[in-house]
Motif scaffolding. Structure first.
Motif, PDB file in Angstrom:
ATOM      1  N   LEU A  68      54.093  -0.244  22.161  1.00  0.00           N
ATOM      2  CA  LEU A  68      55.367  -0.754  22.663  1.00  0.00           C
ATOM      3  C   LEU A  68      56.542   0.108  22.212  1.00  0.00           C
ATOM      4  O   LEU A  68      57.519   0.286  22.954  1.00  0.00           O
ATOM      5  CB  LEU A  68      55.570  -2.195  22.194  1.00  0.00           C
ATOM      6  CG  LEU A  68      54.688  -3.239  22.876  1.00  0.00           C
ATOM      7  CD1 LEU A  68      54.790  -4.576  22.165  1.00  0.00           C
ATOM      8  CD2 LEU A  68      55.069  -3.389  24.343  1.00  0.00           C
ATOM      9  N   VAL A  72      59.612   0.738  24.773  1.00  0.00           N
ATOM     10  CA  VAL A  72      60.765  -0.151  24.643  1.00  0.00           C
ATOM     11  C   VAL A  72      61.933   0.643  24.060  1.00  0.00           C
ATOM     12  O   VAL A  72      61.763   1.338  23.055  1.00  0.00           O
ATOM     13  CB  VAL A  72      60.428  -1.357  23.739  1.00  0.00           C
ATOM     14  CG1 VAL A  72      61.654  -2.239  23.528  1.00  0.00           C
ATOM     15  CG2 VAL A  72      59.282  -2.167  24.333  1.00  0.00           C
ATOM     16  N   THR A  80      61.395  -7.138  19.928  1.00  0.00           N
ATOM     17  CA  THR A  80      59.960  -6.895  20.166  1.00  0.00           C
ATOM     18  C   THR A  80      59.201  -6.825  18.842  1.00  0.00           C
ATOM     19  O   THR A  80      58.133  -7.415  18.691  1.00  0.00           O
ATOM     20  CB  THR A  80      59.771  -5.580  20.953  1.00  0.00           C
ATOM     21  OG1 THR A  80      60.418  -5.710  22.214  1.00  0.00           O
ATOM     22  CG2 THR A  80      58.308  -5.253  21.155  1.00  0.00           C
TER      23      THR A  80
END
Length: 197
Positions: A68, A72, A80
């Motif tokens: 991620l 992101v 997150t």
């Protein structure tokens, strides 16, 4: 605990800890029973799972975090990171798969039902997911259903040994309940249910 009590107790719990009310062996035995007796179309048993405990559970969520972090934006990654850390603090994770070799075999054998087998594969996996989710709730363990498959699948397959024909559908982190979710409001059931007598 009655079936209704279990159903009403089960919630999506995102804030977990590593405390458990059941030992590893008893937990695995219970998961095996739920897997064995969850129904499937033509008794095909295409639902597959991988149970990750302890270091393997940590390893998985570290992999999700790394994956991620690559996609992101840095200025919005804090949220997150907090979410993934909440899962990693849990006790374990159940990964859900469909065995495509079984589904494809049924499609070849019964081509008239091709589209049905694809739907049924997802539906029977959903039945397994809710059975295991309720099982965890029965043991006072929190869980949630996550869908990071597209983000982590390639990296996951490099790091973990899994048959090529198993397609990952969902991830269920679970553990002790660090924080209970807030109560929910429900739509009036007369708008969702018809009874004919």
């Amino acid at each position: 605990m009655s079936t209704i009590e279990t159903i009403t107790k089960r919630r999506s719990v995102y804030s977990l800890n590593s405390n458990t009310t059941i030992g590893d062996e008893a937990l695995i035995d219970a998961i095996k029973t739920a897997l064995q007796y969850t129904p499937s179309a033509y008794h095909a048993q295409s639902q597959k799972i991988m149970v990750l405990l302890h270091e393997q559970h940590d390893r998985f969520w570290q992999l999700v975090m790394e994956s991620l972090r690559k996609i992101v934006p840095a200025n919005s990654f804090e949220r997150t990171e907090k979410k993934i850390n909440g899962f990693q603090k849990g006790f374990g994770t159940i990964l859900f798969f469909n065995d495509e070799s079984i589904t494809n075999g049924l499609i070849e054998k019964f081509p008239l039902y091709k589209d049905n087998f694809i739907h049924w594969a997802r539906e029977q996996n959903g039945m397994l997911q809710i059975n295991l989710w309720n099982l965890l709730a029965e043991h006072n363990l929190g869980a949630s259903l996550q869908h990071y498959t597209e983000v982590i699948d390639a990296a996951f397959r490099k790091e973990f040994e899994v048959p090529k024909h198993w397609t990952m559908l969902a991830q269920m982190p679970f553990g002790g309940i660090e924080e209970y979710p807030a109560p929910k409001e429900y739509v009036d059931l007369k708008n969702r249910m018809i009874v004919l007598q």
